[in-house]
Design a protein around this motif. Structure first.
Motif, mmCIF file in Angstrom:
data_model
loop_
_atom_site.group_PDB
_atom_site.id
_atom_site.type_symbol
_atom_site.label_atom_id
_atom_site.label_comp_id
_atom_site.label_asym_id
_atom_site.label_seq_id
_atom_site.Cartn_x
_atom_site.Cartn_y
_atom_site.Cartn_z
ATOM 1 N N UNK A 86 0.832 -1.213 0.000
ATOM 2 C CA UNK A 86 0.000 0.000 0.000
ATOM 3 C C UNK A 86 0.862 1.256 0.000
ATOM 4 N N UNK A 87 2.019 1.199 -0.607
ATOM 5 C CA UNK A 87 2.975 2.308 -0.574
ATOM 6 C C UNK A 87 2.358 3.617 -1.066
ATOM 7 N N UNK A 88 2.681 4.699 -0.375
ATOM 8 C CA UNK A 88 2.257 6.040 -0.781
ATOM 9 C C UNK A 88 3.095 6.521 -1.955
ATOM 10 N N UNK A 89 4.400 6.305 -1.885
ATOM 11 C CA UNK A 89 5.334 6.880 -2.855
ATOM 12 C C UNK A 89 5.707 5.922 -3.977
ATOM 13 N N UNK A 90 5.792 4.636 -3.662
ATOM 14 C CA UNK A 90 6.211 3.619 -4.632
ATOM 15 C C UNK A 90 7.577 3.956 -5.243
ATOM 16 N N UNK A 91 8.504 4.313 -4.366
ATOM 17 C CA UNK A 91 9.864 4.646 -4.808
ATOM 18 C C UNK A 91 10.701 3.373 -4.864
ATOM 19 N N UNK A 92 10.427 2.549 -5.867
ATOM 20 C CA UNK A 92 11.104 1.251 -5.955
ATOM 21 C C UNK A 92 12.574 1.404 -6.303
ATOM 22 N N UNK A 93 12.940 2.512 -6.911
ATOM 23 C CA UNK A 93 14.357 2.758 -7.188
ATOM 24 C C UNK A 93 15.132 2.887 -5.883
ATOM 25 N N UNK A 94 14.544 3.558 -4.886
ATOM 26 C CA UNK A 94 15.198 3.692 -3.585
ATOM 27 C C UNK A 94 15.467 2.326 -2.969
#
Length: 273
Positions: free
Chosen positions: A29-37
């Protein structure tokens, strides 16, 4: 292959924010979905657990909400100005340039201290239209590398509160002196938060953390510093509580939003120039 990261003070905060964004983005349920991080964390040789202070779990939502709001404003600016120049100041290891869908005609500059940029160049690609600059943002010479004929978006996330008020004023005057039009998006704390961190400065220093220097008193602060700026919008971070997927933290932020003093303790701001 992993890269060593050995930072203290303000530079250390980039490792905290990277780790918390990665942690938050691993949630379904990620808010940002910063998968690169999340990918970058795995390529850094560092004991991230030693960065975590009490309350760190909840801070992942603060960082995700902040980043998402600034992402949305940046995406809006790029939709309106597909030929824009973007200056991401104090970029740290943030992946914003790769999270957003950049128009083909845009140019993006990530700016941070030389040792931060050295690490960044080992971890991130530098595709066409993207460039890193190793310099303190308070050193004016780096601006000579930036073209002036296009609209400019300045992103200062997690930065202005660490600069003195005089440093902030000089920096903002450099933008209005050099560029004909653009926007500034940034985050800022209320005065009572700055005073609290200053009272805790010795305790924070023992853990390698800096205290804050400059508050944003109200939504006209930047206009008082530099009349070349005009207020567009601000969003209290607590007002975004509905985006938090964890009920306990969502309830805390909802309560903070209901109290004026805590509702405005931390806001994201948008100004034009």
């Amino acid at each position: 292959m992993t890269e060593k990261a050995d930072f203290t003070g303000v530079e250390q905060t980039m490792l905290i924010t990277l780790y918390l964004r990665a942690w938050e983005s691993r949630s379904k349920d990620s808010i940002l979905r910063d998968h690169v991080a999340a990918q970058i964390v795995d390529h850094i040789d560092y004991d991230f657990s030693k960065l975590m202070m009490r309350g760190g779990a909840g801070n992942r939502f603060l960082l995700a909400l902040r980043a998402r709001q600034l992402d949305e404003w940046a995406a809006d600016f790029l939709r309106r100005h597909p030929d824009a120049v973007v200056l991401h100041l104090g970029c740290g290891l943030d992946s914003r340039a790769f999270r957003l869908d950049l128009p083909a005609g845009a140019r993006w500059f990530d700016v941070d201290l030389p040792d931060v940029i050295d690490l960044r160049r080992k971890l991130y690609p530098e595709p066409e239209g993207y460039q890193t600059i190793g310099s303190s943002v308070t050193e004016p010479r780096w601006l000579e590398e930036i073209p002036t004929e296009h609209p400019v978006l300045v992103i200062a996330e997690g930065l202005l509160m660490y600069l003195t008020e005089d440093e902030n004023k000089r920096l903002l005057h450099q933008f209005t002196d050099r560029f004909s039009r653009g926007e500034l998006i940034f985050d800022g704390f209320a005065p009572w938060v700055i005073r609290m961190t200053q009272r805790m400065s010795k305790r924070l220093a023992r853990k390698g953390y800096p205290s804050y220097s400059t508050a944003i008193r109200d939504d006209r602060e930047i206009e008082r510093w530099n009349p070349g700026f005009r207020y567009i919008d601000d969003v209290p971070l607590a007002s975004l509580f509905a985006r938090i997927p964890v009920r306990s933290y969502r309830t805390v932020y909802r309560l903070m939003n209901a109290i004026p003093a805590t509702r405005n303790f931390y806001r994201m701001f948008r100004f034009g120039f």
